[in-house]
Design an enzyme around this catalytic site. Sequence first.
Site, PDB file in Angstrom:
ATOM      1  N   CYS A 323      31.073  14.333 -37.168  1.00  0.00           N
ATOM      2  CA  CYS A 323      29.804  13.808 -37.669  1.00  0.00           C
ATOM      3  C   CYS A 323      30.032  12.805 -38.789  1.00  0.00           C
ATOM      4  O   CYS A 323      29.071  12.313 -39.388  1.00  0.00           O
ATOM      5  CB  CYS A 323      28.894  14.947 -38.144  1.00  0.00           C
ATOM      6  SG  CYS A 323      29.588  15.906 -39.514  1.00  0.00           S
ATOM      7  N   GLU A 357      27.595  10.461 -34.279  1.00  0.00           N
ATOM      8  CA  GLU A 357      28.513  11.519 -33.856  1.00  0.00           C
ATOM      9  C   GLU A 357      29.569  10.903 -32.935  1.00  0.00           C
ATOM     10  O   GLU A 357      29.264  10.006 -32.132  1.00  0.00           O
ATOM     11  CB  GLU A 357      27.737  12.606 -33.101  1.00  0.00           C
ATOM     12  CG  GLU A 357      28.426  13.948 -33.037  1.00  0.00           C
ATOM     13  CD  GLU A 357      27.966  14.883 -34.144  1.00  0.00           C
ATOM     14  OE1 GLU A 357      28.357  16.055 -34.096  1.00  0.00           O
ATOM     15  OE2 GLU A 357      27.215  14.449 -35.030  1.00  0.00           O
TER      16      GLU A 357
END
EC number: 2.1.1.35
Length: 366
Positions: A323, A357
Amino acid sequence: MRVDQIDTKLYQSLLEEKVKNTLALFNNFDLPNISVIPSSEQGYRLRAEFRVWHQDDDSYYIMFDPQNKEKFRVDSFIPGSKLLNDLMKLVREAFLQSEVLRRKLYQVDFLTTLSGQALVSMIYHKPLDQSWLAEAEQLKDHLSSVAHINIIGRSRKQKVLVDNDYVTESFELDGKQYQYKQIENTFTQPNGLINVAMLSWARHISNDLTGDLLELYCGNGNFSIALSDKFNKVLATEIARTSVKAANQNLTDNQITNVVIGQSSAEDFSAAYFEGKKVKPLKEVDLTSYDFTTILVDPPRAGLDSDTEKLVTRFDNILYISCNPETLSNNLSTILQTHEIKDFTFFDQFPYTHHIETGVWLERKK
């Protein structure tokens, strides 16, 4: 970008700019062809938190500008799911009509699912008594026509349940139905459809992998459960006790028997693994009985610590869900000494922000 200023017509150009800027962090690496999985342009976010602002006889939701930290009113939430937006309106109408629900209401959190369930947490700066519970029960009954709803009241050292403190997410993946218990205040993927896309990506890569899987930072078993049929056995760890409890319940609910999930930090597991010691919460597990060929890591924004970096390089295959591209880039500088990147995919989990992501599959160099 403030959520009340989102222009959905700009989504594609903003995504292209974000991908371009993010790729600059990986200029020194030999990357394969890049894949980009876009999000829905609106209605993609399943959870959100709103402060409640009281002014005279009115009360309404607010958020804070990420640039100047000034508050702004939020009557609708473009990123939010339709159910989340419906509940925002109905819950506000309810607390405006009830002094018991409204007085000293500080924040409202919404957690919704692709399967149409929802959890509403109402947070107060006052003790909650039976009169609050009675009003909350009436609110639950009122909202039940919209979705399967649970309500939680919170105040200092208090947690009052109107039924349960969780929802059950359910979706189909490769022709099979999966369900996940999601407990209040535990991590869940905010963008439900992108989460399904990430699971599908991991399953596709795992089609050609063999042996056993080790997973660190497993949360509620999101990847462990979806990949259980791709490996002989799966061992997964997670530090948060509530998430481990949910993960083990999810194993039962999905009738999965080849996965073991235990409570341990990645750092503790790595240290024990290198020293040949047993991990205390996994003391019944014989690590020598596993034929680990693949490791999956989904770390927080801080990325992998140095011991876990060394641990992942022991495996033939690494699936890294990141992330934070900056810490991913730092970790890859070490991992690429022994492995090469076979797949590099961006998943737009957070539209209209600079966050993205990334899924990376690395294979040991021949």
